[in-house]
Design an enzyme around this catalytic site. Structure first.
Site, PDB file in Angstrom:
ATOM      1  N   ASP A 431       8.620 -61.638 107.734  1.00 42.33           N
ATOM      2  CA  ASP A 431       7.227 -61.922 107.496  1.00 42.33           C
ATOM      3  C   ASP A 431       6.308 -61.267 108.513  1.00 42.33           C
ATOM      4  O   ASP A 431       7.039 -60.625 109.403  1.00 42.33           O
ATOM      5  CB  ASP A 431       6.961 -63.478 107.881  1.00 42.33           C
ATOM      6  N   GLU A 434       3.212 -56.391 108.100  1.00 41.50           N
ATOM      7  CA  GLU A 434       2.281 -55.386 107.722  1.00 41.50           C
ATOM      8  C   GLU A 434       2.417 -54.326 108.464  1.00 41.50           C
ATOM      9  O   GLU A 434       1.890 -52.880 108.005  1.00 41.50           O
ATOM     10  CB  GLU A 434       0.984 -56.040 107.328  1.00 41.50           C
ATOM     11  N   ASP A 507       0.079 -65.531 101.259  1.00 37.43           N
ATOM     12  CA  ASP A 507      -0.287 -66.891 101.342  1.00 37.43           C
ATOM     13  C   ASP A 507      -1.520 -66.995 100.421  1.00 37.43           C
ATOM     14  O   ASP A 507      -2.822 -66.941 100.664  1.00 37.43           O
ATOM     15  CB  ASP A 507      -1.203 -66.734 102.891  1.00 37.43           C
TER      16      ASP A 507
HETATM   17  C1  GLC Z   1       2.630 -66.482 107.224  1.00 39.61           C
HETATM   18  C2  GLC Z   1       3.530 -66.565 106.054  1.00 39.61           C
HETATM   19  C3  GLC Z   1       3.712 -67.930 105.665  1.00 39.61           C
HETATM   20  C4  GLC Z   1       4.270 -68.516 106.895  1.00 39.61           C
HETATM   21  C5  GLC Z   1       3.623 -68.367 108.061  1.00 39.61           C
HETATM   22  C6  GLC Z   1       4.315 -69.063 109.293  1.00 39.61           C
HETATM   23  O1  GLC Z   1       1.251 -67.076 107.035  1.00 39.61           O
HETATM   24  O2  GLC Z   1       2.904 -65.760 104.941  1.00 39.61           O
HETATM   25  O3  GLC Z   1       4.608 -67.908 104.497  1.00 39.61           O
HETATM   26  O4  GLC Z   1       4.686 -69.881 106.537  1.00 39.61           O
HETATM   27  O5  GLC Z   1       3.035 -67.341 108.123  1.00 39.61           O
HETATM   28  O6  GLC Z   1       5.323 -68.368 109.533  1.00 39.61           O
END
Ligand code: GLC
Length: 822
Positions: A431, A434, A507
């Site tokens: 995650d 980017e 998200d």
């Molecule tokens: C980001 C991700 C989400 C995750 C969060 C905490 O917002 O997109 O899916 O739960 O981080 O790790």
């Protein structure tokens, strides 16, 4: 046709005096540049042509253009403003040249034509404008509206590079991967700069991923353009000027592939042949996954896992979001909440639940933390232009970030998963890549990157960072898991990311609008080369009610990646969270997913092996019908099952367009004729689903997780047709790479029907033998009274018709021909 492959020749071209067009423009992005006139330079007249095998070099005396015949249907164009090309390196396209049969260069009064059997690339002598014509129809598919042009970048070096094409009459555009809003891109403008877009909105741009590939459709013909440039890039589909389609970038090379159709499907398959397909995922990854930010401590994780088993709701994976770590330090465990992770993972495994963990790129600056220490000692973290470390705040606080564009760093990072793999972790979720940084959004432009030896700043590496992270994760896991298939998910990526992982759309929000958006996003990712995609079922932020959650589960049943996820400050949303009738309906659909597993897995194989997308929007099925250029609320999964999600609150029926041919309503088995719209009932427990007449849809028994039961027989649901249709069933070990050595079984079923017979023929390819011995048939829609059934000329006496007029019988799995006669 003359084959110029081996030849190299130089043509003398009438020297046409070179004019440099100078056009002072206002520079939008750079306030300093606005003080001085900026000059856009355009290619002028062609003065020289040099051929070198499948490459043709055209020059106007200063700038050079390379035109390369990649395959019979793919031609690549590159521009070197002052004659020197950049190094030919791409993370998206591992190997440029494909098989070409014949090609030739011809000269006419006004043009040079480089043509293959399918397509001709025409270069106009007088002004260097390039066009592409389909040989057969002579339709001009794509043409420059002005010659390629550029503008010197005084601050960073290099050029801003531009291509401006004619937006053809009634031309519509699709693709670009991770974009919000409607499927059809005409009249819109986009930017590619991977962005952490928490709670993004309809039409918000840019989002998390960069896929600079679009498909144009006009006169019922399709082509694609892949602008392989990792810098911040832009696309305008007739928005700035209705007569123009343009794409440009803040740096790098103007390099693009023209990909010929004529069908949208051909374009996607060919784009996939350049950038690769998704490897076969472990079969369990096609099951249902349950996630939340975050399930902890261990007791909670187990309670959720057991909740599925006690309620008989199938589920294959449970996720640990960032809170499983010690202070958000990647590759550590919070021992208070998870005192013995290995034991916990094993216990979860004993009830068939796989554990997937989150790993982010931000590494906490902490000299007592082994990952930080190793990265620091080996100089693996990104640095600024003046050699300072790139530092920014993310979940753990002050962090540094590995440079995943360095192969050594990728190797190191891949190895860091060892302990997790040894503990039994089955998948990894990357995650924030980017890369996301709190406050500033991402890295500043001056951060330096290795870029596999083709060094560059963050301007060049930003859009590729996430893809290189998941590449390192995938490759690392592949080594550590020996012959088992890794499962990875990434948020950010660039074209070609599908070689390393699945994706989710980030998200989203618990709203009906986001249900619509998610459905479009998955279709768009699918036709943009990224097949294994899903949304956060139920919406990440905000609160769904039972109806919205259930409708989302229904859509998710037919999303290649099926996972429910939610933010920590929302109510929990497991399939049972909303009570009845929602729990039962959610179970019914999750069970349907598991029944259809052999079909879905076969569709995955078709993608992996042949480059077919998994989800297919209407534009892909019937591009000649203009109304389909605007349809975005239904799609097929593979080519046999049409999905019409219910996207409206309170709806109990919906309008459905059925493509031409006959379709069976999955629930009632009523046959409807396609080529028109129908109003279809859609109570909360039924999302309209149709099966193409003539299909064979294989089915496994419902399981609580993949591999729970030994499969004794496979059900073949046969949908009668008056005609002929082929179907496939792919099977293999489900979790190894043996399929790369042909250890798989690919069965082709040919169904042929008329007024009094239905014949099913089977042929088998591959070296894998499934364990079951029999097929159990379920034949629907027979228009005649069954008199006899023969299997390989042996009469079958044991058959029956049930109250729904479904014909039931069995056969050995090795049959060659089944003949049902009326
Ligand atoms: C980001 C991700 C989400 C995750 C969060 C905490 O917002 O997109 O899916 O739960 O981080 O790790």
């Amino acid at each position: 046709m003359e084959d110029l492959n081996e030849q190299s020749k130089e043509l003398n071209v009438n020297a046409i005096s070179q004019q440099v067009e100078e056009e002072p423009i206002q520079h939008l992005n750079n306030p300093v540049a606005n003080l001085k006139p900026i000059v856009k330079k355009y290619l002028t007249a062609v003065r020289q042509v040099v051929t070198d095998g499948n490459k043709f070099y055209f020059s106007d005396g200063d700038a050079r253009v390379e035109i390369r015949v990649v395959s019979d249907e793919i031609i690549r164009v590159r521009l070197a403003p002052h004659g020197v090309f950049l190094e030919d390196f791409s993370y998206a396209v591992p190997k440029v040249d494909q098989k070409v049969t014949l090609f030739k260069l011809e000269e006419s009064e006004s043009f040079y034509h480089i043509s293959t059997n399918t397509v001709s690339c025409n270069v106009r002598k007088s002004d260097f404008q390039i066009s592409f014509t389909e040989i057969q129809s002579q339709v001009v598919m794509n043409e420059d509206q002005s010659p390629m042009h550029w503008e010197e970048n005084v601050d960073f070096g290099g050029y801003y590079v531009y291509a401006t094409k004619t937006c053809m009459q009634e031309e519509n555009f699709f693709g670009l991967g991770d974009k919000s809003g409607n499927m059809n891109l005409r009249g819109r403008h986009f930017q590619n700069w991977n962005t952490d877009a928490y709670s993004f909105g309809w039409d918000q741009d840019p989002l998390y991923r960069t896929i600079p590939f679009y498909i144009g459709v006009h006169q019922s013909l399709a082509y694609g353009i892949f602008f392989d440039n990792t810098f911040r890039s832009y696309f305008d589909f007739g928005r700035e000027d209705a007569s123009k389609t343009s794409f440009w970038a803040d740096g790098g090379e103007l390099q693009y592939y023209y990909i010929h159709g004529p069908h949208v499907m051909d374009v996607v398959k060919r784009y996939q042949s350049l950038t690769g397909t998704h490897p076969m995922p472990p079969q369990w990854a096609l099951g249902y996954h349950q996630c939340r930010w975050s399930y902890y401590p261990e007791k909670k994780v187990k309670e959720i896992a057991e909740g599925f088993r006690s309620r008989n709701i199938p589920c294959d994976a449970i996720y640990l979001d960032i809170d499983y770590m010690e202070g958000y330090r990647c590759f550590t465990w919070n021992k208070k909440h998870f005192p013995d992770p290995k034991r916990m993972i094993k216990e979860l495994g004993s009830i068939g639940m796989k554990t997937v963990v989150m790993i982010d790129p931000g590494i906490k600056v902490d000299d007592n933390y082994w990952v930080f220490k190793e990265g620091k000692e080996n100089n693996y973290f990104c640095r600024r232009s003046d050699d300072y470390f790139m530092e920014g705040h993310v979940w753990p606080g002050r962090c540094q970030f590995p440079d995943f564009t360095n192969p050594k760093v990728r190797e190191w990072w891949g190895g860091l998963y060892k302990e997790l793999v040894d503990m039994g972790v089955a998948g990894v979720w990357n995650d924030m890549n980017e890369p996301a940084v709190f406050g500033s959004g991402t890295f500043p432009n001056d951060v330096r990157h290795h870029y596999d030896g083709h060094r560059g700043s963050h301007r060049k590496a930003h859009n590729i960072y996430g893809m290189q992270m998941v590449r390192s994760t995938y490759d690392g896991l592949k080594k550590l898991m020996r012959n088992r298939r890794p499962f990875t998910i990434t948020r950010a990526g660039y074209s070609g990311m599908q070689r390393y992982g699945s994706v989710w759309t980030g998200d989203n929000i618990a709203s009906w609008e986001h249900l619509i958006l998610g459905s479009i996003q998955c279709q768009r990712m699918s036709i943009s080369g990224v097949p294994f995609c899903g949304t956060d079922i139920g919406g990440f932020s905000g609160e769904p009610d039972g109806e919205l959650f259930t409708r989302w589960i229904q859509l998710g049943t037919f999303s290649p990646f099926m996972r429910a996820h939610s933010a920590g400050d929302t109510i929990e949303r497991e399939p049972w969270s909303f009570g009845e009738p929602f729990e039962s309906i959610n179970r019914k659909f999750i069970e349907l997913r598991y029944k259809l597993l052999p079909y879905m897995y076969s569709v995955f194989w078709e993608h992996h092996r042949y480059g077919f997308p998994i989800l297919r929007p209407m534009i892909m099925l019937e591009q000649e019908q203009i109304s389909n250029h605007y349809r975005q609320d239904e799609f097929t999964f593979g080519d046999k099952i049409l999905i019409c999600p219910v996207l409206e609150q309170g709806a109990v029926s919906r309008r459905v367009y059925l493509p031409k041919g006959a379709w069976y309503n999955y629930w009632s088995q009523e046959v409807l004729q396609g080529g028109s719209e129908h109003q279809i009932s859609a109570p909360l427990d039924e999302m309209p689903i149709f099966v193409r007449a003539g299909s064979i849809i294989p089915e496994y028994p419902v399981m609580q997780y993949v591999g729970e039961k030994k499969i004794d027989e496979v059900i073949l649901n046969v949908y009668y047709t008056d005609g002929e249709v082929n179907s496939f069933l792919y099977e293999d070990h489900g979790d190894t790479f043996a399929y790369e050595q042909d250890i798989y079984s690919e069965k082709k079923f040919n169904v042929k029907g008329d007024a009094s017979t239905l014949i099913i023929a089977q042929s088998v390819e591959g070296l894998y033998t499934p364990n079951y011995e029999t097929y159990s048939y379920n034949v629907v829609g027979l228009p005649f009274q069954v008199q006899s059934i023969t299997i390989d000329d042996q009469e079958v006496s044991d058959f029956s018709m049930n109250e729904n007029k479904e014909l039931r019988f069995k056969s050995d799995k090795k049959f060659s021909e089944v003949r049902i006669t009326g």
